[in-house]
Enzyme design. Sequence first.
Site, PDB file in Angstrom:
ATOM      1  N   ARG A   1       0.903  -1.191  -0.041  1.00  0.00           N
ATOM      2  CA  ARG A   1       0.025   0.084   0.070  1.00  0.00           C
ATOM      3  C   ARG A   1       0.950   1.286  -0.008  1.00  0.00           C
ATOM      4  O   ARG A   1       0.336   2.304  -0.419  1.00  0.00           O
ATOM      5  CB  ARG A   1      -0.873  -0.220   1.342  1.00  0.00           C
ATOM      6  CG  ARG A   1      -2.058   0.274   1.096  1.00  0.00           C
ATOM      7  CD  ARG A   1      -2.982   0.316   2.569  1.00  0.00           C
ATOM      8  NE  ARG A   1      -3.732   1.438   2.700  1.00  0.00           N
ATOM      9  CZ  ARG A   1      -4.841   1.631   2.203  1.00  0.00           C
ATOM     10  NH1 ARG A   1      -5.341   1.110   1.281  1.00  0.00           N
ATOM     11  NH2 ARG A   1      -5.719   2.570   2.237  1.00  0.00           N
TER      12      ARG A   1
ATOM     13  N   ILE B   1      -7.712   7.224  -1.438  1.00  0.00           N
ATOM     14  CA  ILE B   1      -7.443   6.031  -1.471  1.00  0.00           C
ATOM     15  C   ILE B   1      -8.385   5.417  -0.446  1.00  0.00           C
ATOM     16  O   ILE B   1      -8.567   6.024   0.871  1.00  0.00           O
ATOM     17  CB  ILE B   1      -6.119   5.581  -1.583  1.00  0.00           C
ATOM     18  CG1 ILE B   1      -6.013   3.931  -1.435  1.00  0.00           C
ATOM     19  CG2 ILE B   1      -5.364   6.059  -0.060  1.00  0.00           C
ATOM     20  CD1 ILE B   1      -4.418   3.429  -1.607  1.00  0.00           C
ATOM     21  N   SER B   2      -9.038   4.490  -0.619  1.00  0.00           N
ATOM     22  CA  SER B   2     -10.105   3.924   0.256  1.00  0.00           C
ATOM     23  C   SER B   2      -9.270   3.339   1.393  1.00  0.00           C
ATOM     24  O   SER B   2      -8.397   2.943   1.401  1.00  0.00           O
ATOM     25  CB  SER B   2     -10.915   2.927  -0.175  1.00  0.00           C
ATOM     26  OG  SER B   2     -11.709   3.324  -1.446  1.00  0.00           O
ATOM     27  N   ALA B   3      -9.970   3.234   2.595  1.00  0.00           N
ATOM     28  CA  ALA B   3      -9.334   2.512   3.689  1.00  0.00           C
ATOM     29  C   ALA B   3      -9.000   1.129   3.636  1.00  0.00           C
ATOM     30  O   ALA B   3      -9.976   0.556   2.891  1.00  0.00           O
ATOM     31  CB  ALA B   3     -10.459   2.734   5.142  1.00  0.00           C
TER      32      ALA B   3
ATOM     33  N   HIS C   1     -11.100  -1.737   1.055  1.00  0.00           N
ATOM     34  CA  HIS C   1     -10.546  -2.577   0.193  1.00  0.00           C
ATOM     35  C   HIS C   1     -10.747  -4.035   0.287  1.00  0.00           C
ATOM     36  O   HIS C   1     -11.131  -5.135  -0.455  1.00  0.00           O
ATOM     37  CB  HIS C   1      -9.064  -2.469   0.178  1.00  0.00           C
ATOM     38  CG  HIS C   1      -8.714  -1.024  -0.869  1.00  0.00           C
ATOM     39  ND1 HIS C   1      -7.682  -0.118  -0.395  1.00  0.00           N
ATOM     40  CD2 HIS C   1      -9.350  -0.311  -1.734  1.00  0.00           C
ATOM     41  CE1 HIS C   1      -7.799   0.938  -1.325  1.00  0.00           C
ATOM     42  NE2 HIS C   1      -8.888   0.781  -2.047  1.00  0.00           N
TER      43      HIS C   1
END
Length: 211
Positions: free
Chosen positions: A25, A47-49, A53
């Site tokens: 990440r 960016i999503s947590a 994801h």
Amino acid sequence: MLDNLRKNELIKSDRVYEAMRKVDRGHFAPYSPYRDAPQSIGHGVTISAPHMHANAAQALEQHLQPGMSALDVGSGSGYLLAVFAHMVQPEGKVVGIEYIPELVEKSKDNLRKDPTHAEMLKDGRIMIIGGDGSLGWPEGAPYDAIHVGAAAPRMPTHLIDQLRPGTGKMFIPVGQYEQAIWEVTKDADGTVHKSKMYDVRYVPLHMQPEN
Ligand code: SAH
């Protein structure tokens, strides 16, 4: 972090765990990549947590089998493209569609930080297209898995059209002020099933009024 997600049962399957382990990440999120929270990646986008994801990959697991094809709408940082690409190997394909041109380029640069992902970009196992993802990408359809990384004001019919009958499943946040994840599946005879899952908070998906 991944072990915590697994302990809390956000990651339930070994395939999701292994795929997420193969993707750093830190290549995709410039700030605090290993905190379980969304992070800014510029251009007013996050960016999503990690747990979102994980939820998405988990919900689509059966539809990200080796050889299958996936579409990620609003691919942003490119992180999820790499995770999905590992799950559909060998021979599977993943297409990302992102409407901010700078992010199309940045996500390719992010992927190129890892030689395995650089190779996947080069040989077309990962593709990133610039454009309006609410229309999907018909050239690559049908898809076994469609992930939408931004909240659609209403259910985009073009995306449902591009789900493969029999195996297709979409994971999509829908709603403006109140948003929820919906899971949409398509039977072999074309019958579509939609289920509302749980409330969430995503950045908005841009959608033309006529679509
Ligand atoms: N899964 C991505 C989410 C990024 S945020 C990640 O974790 O990195 C959502 C993304 O959707 C943003 O990059 C935004 O630019 C993009 N987006 C919004 N509307 C879009 C549209 N109509 N077509 C394509 N991308 C869109």
